[in-house]
Design an enzyme around this catalytic site. Structure first.
Site, mmCIF file in Angstrom:
data_model
loop_
_atom_site.group_PDB
_atom_site.id
_atom_site.type_symbol
_atom_site.label_atom_id
_atom_site.label_comp_id
_atom_site.label_asym_id
_atom_site.label_seq_id
_atom_site.Cartn_x
_atom_site.Cartn_y
_atom_site.Cartn_z
ATOM 1 N N SER A 191 4.519 11.146 9.150
ATOM 2 C CA SER A 191 4.638 11.135 7.417
ATOM 3 C C SER A 191 5.536 11.941 7.142
ATOM 4 O O SER A 191 5.821 11.607 5.866
ATOM 5 C CB SER A 191 3.204 11.820 7.408
ATOM 6 O OG SER A 191 2.033 11.450 8.056
ATOM 7 N N HIS A 229 8.880 7.071 8.920
ATOM 8 C CA HIS A 229 9.569 7.396 7.471
ATOM 9 C C HIS A 229 10.956 7.917 8.007
ATOM 10 O O HIS A 229 11.406 8.301 9.132
ATOM 11 C CB HIS A 229 8.690 8.281 6.800
ATOM 12 C CG HIS A 229 7.583 7.956 6.009
ATOM 13 N ND1 HIS A 229 7.432 7.749 4.709
ATOM 14 C CD2 HIS A 229 6.317 7.689 6.743
ATOM 15 C CE1 HIS A 229 6.196 7.352 4.610
ATOM 16 N NE2 HIS A 229 5.403 7.164 5.587
ATOM 17 N N HIS A 254 3.924 4.474 12.683
ATOM 18 C CA HIS A 254 4.342 4.121 11.514
ATOM 19 C C HIS A 254 5.278 5.242 11.245
ATOM 20 O O HIS A 254 5.377 6.496 11.052
ATOM 21 C CB HIS A 254 2.970 4.218 10.648
ATOM 22 C CG HIS A 254 3.346 4.652 8.995
ATOM 23 N ND1 HIS A 254 2.776 3.389 8.339
ATOM 24 C CD2 HIS A 254 3.731 5.360 8.381
ATOM 25 C CE1 HIS A 254 3.105 3.815 6.974
ATOM 26 N NE2 HIS A 254 3.688 5.162 7.107
ATOM 27 N N HIS A 312 3.465 4.605 -3.397
ATOM 28 C CA HIS A 312 3.254 5.882 -3.613
ATOM 29 C C HIS A 312 4.869 6.047 -4.482
ATOM 30 O O HIS A 312 5.001 6.904 -5.582
ATOM 31 C CB HIS A 312 3.980 6.617 -2.542
ATOM 32 C CG HIS A 312 2.536 7.001 -1.458
ATOM 33 N ND1 HIS A 312 1.635 7.891 -2.107
ATOM 34 C CD2 HIS A 312 2.281 6.301 -0.177
ATOM 35 C CE1 HIS A 312 0.655 7.943 -1.259
ATOM 36 N NE2 HIS A 312 0.814 7.133 0.072
ATOM 37 N N ARG A 321 1.007 -1.208 -0.011
ATOM 38 C CA ARG A 321 0.093 0.061 0.050
ATOM 39 C C ARG A 321 1.009 0.950 -0.026
ATOM 40 O O ARG A 321 0.752 1.858 -0.860
ATOM 41 C CB ARG A 321 -1.066 -0.194 1.322
ATOM 42 C CG ARG A 321 -2.177 0.910 1.097
ATOM 43 C CD ARG A 321 -1.859 2.238 1.614
ATOM 44 N NE ARG A 321 -1.239 2.433 2.903
ATOM 45 C CZ ARG A 321 -0.448 3.576 3.261
ATOM 46 N NH1 ARG A 321 -0.325 4.548 2.578
ATOM 47 N NH2 ARG A 321 -0.210 3.447 4.713
ATOM 48 N N ASP A 322 1.626 1.336 0.997
ATOM 49 C CA ASP A 322 2.514 2.618 1.225
ATOM 50 C C ASP A 322 3.624 2.542 -0.023
ATOM 51 O O ASP A 322 3.974 3.807 -0.395
ATOM 52 C CB ASP A 322 3.306 2.770 2.511
ATOM 53 C CG ASP A 322 3.425 4.111 2.986
ATOM 54 O OD1 ASP A 322 3.632 5.051 1.883
ATOM 55 O OD2 ASP A 322 3.624 4.496 4.106
#
Length: 338
Positions: free
Chosen positions: A168, A197, A195, A18, A14-15
């Site tokens: 994010s 990054h 989550h 991008h 899913r991620d």
């Protein structure tokens, strides 16, 4: 440090979308889903990078429909739970019903870090459908620990059975994560998730800080597959958690094989922290803005670093992609006036 089990949530499919403009095909999805399932990854997240119903001109059309992605992955995963993401405004109740019909076990409803109220209806629908409902807050560096705790408590009140904070922009350092996760775990009953990054190279360290502060669910992607500098690297995270004594239930050797497969078949190259990703993390700008910023800066004849700094100053968030070229043109105009 007390040792406890950690549930690993894998949004590679899913991620990661991008970074390939949402163009993963059936064979790619089927093969990685099967490899993650074989390794014992407990939860695998599937979909367009921006979630259910998001395939569009604004954020990119996906190669496959939501139904096709979910059906393909479900067939390949006899053991792993299947998850998906929805952002109110993109995904509808109809999308949620279709997702559950295709075997989705976990649905995450995501909102900007101070806008949890928009998740209420979707969380309620998911509970009615019998799937596990989770609430997600995005761009959480833009809110204090106390604000996030209050927003997470609202989502639990709406029916969320777990809450997750997304870094994010890859802006956090471990102390930032510790403060926020500790505040949230004190404010809500139920699992707290993190989550990360990797814009500042801190995603694994931040994830460990989250676990030590009480998080019980950690997101991570194979080879860090994701926008910009990528996400927390799944196989590294599991190895580190294993060294720290936290059980994940994952076969690390088979997970390493799954990561090799991901590198070979899903991505042109593993994510790296390039100058644009670094600027994005420092400025606190959504990682998914990297390519649009580079394009807008080139067109306007300005330095992309300056565009990131200005977007951060303006507190621009995901969904406001149209402001990127405006910002670049404004900077160009300022340069001409000097």
């Amino acid at each position: 440090m007390s040792q406890h089990a950690v549930t690993v949530h894998d949004p590679t499919l899913r991620d990661g979308q991008h970074s390939v403009r949402h163009q993963l095909d059936r064979d790619q999805i089927r093969a990685y889903a099967a490899a993650a399932d074989a390794a014992g990854v407990p939860v695998v997240e599937i979909g367009h990078g921006n979630g259910l119903g998001a395939s569009s001109h604004q954020v990119g059309h996906s190669r496959l429909s939501d139904d096709e992605m979910l059906a393909t992955a479900r067939e390949a995963m006899p053991r792993s739970k299947m998850a998906t993401l929805v952002l109110p405004g993109w995904g509808s109740s109809t999308d949620l019903r279709n997702a559950v019909r295709h075997g989705v076990d976990v649905v995450r409803v995501a909102a900007h870090c101070t806008e949890a109220t928009v998740t209420e209806r979707h969380l309620g629908v998911i509970r009615e459908l019998g799937a596990e409902a989770q609430g997600v807050l995005l761009m959480t560096h833009m809110a204090s620990a106390q604000q996030l705790a209050e927003q997470c408590a609202l989502m639990v009140g709406y029916g969320a059975q777990a809450v997750c904070i997304f870094d994010s922009a890859g802006h956090f350092l471990p102390a930032d994560v510790t403060a926020r996760v500790a505040a949230i775990t004190a404010a809500v009953d139920g699992p707290v998730a993190f989550h990360g990054h990797n814009n500042l190279g801190m995603a694994v360290a931040n994830s460990v800080a989250a676990v030590e502060a009480g998080a019980r669910v950690i997101d991570a992607c194979a080879r860090g597959f994701g926008a910009g500098a990528g996400n927390t690297q799944l196989e590294v995270l599991v190895a580190v958690l294993e060294r720290l004594g936290h059980a994940t239930g994952i076969d690390l050797r088979l997970l390493a094989d799954a990561a090799d497969l991901a590198e070979q078949t899903l991505m042109p190259a593993p994510p790296t922290i390039d100058s644009a990703s670094l600027a994005s993390g420092l400025a606190g700008v959504f990682s998914g803005f990297k390519k649009p910023v580079l394009a807008a800066a080139a067109q306007a004849g300005v330095h992309p670093w300056d565009v990131f700094v200005e977007l951060g100053r303006r507190r621009v968030t995901a969904g406001q992609e149209d402001l990127i070229p405006d910002t670049a043109r404004a900077l160009a105009g300022q340069g001409e006036r000097r």
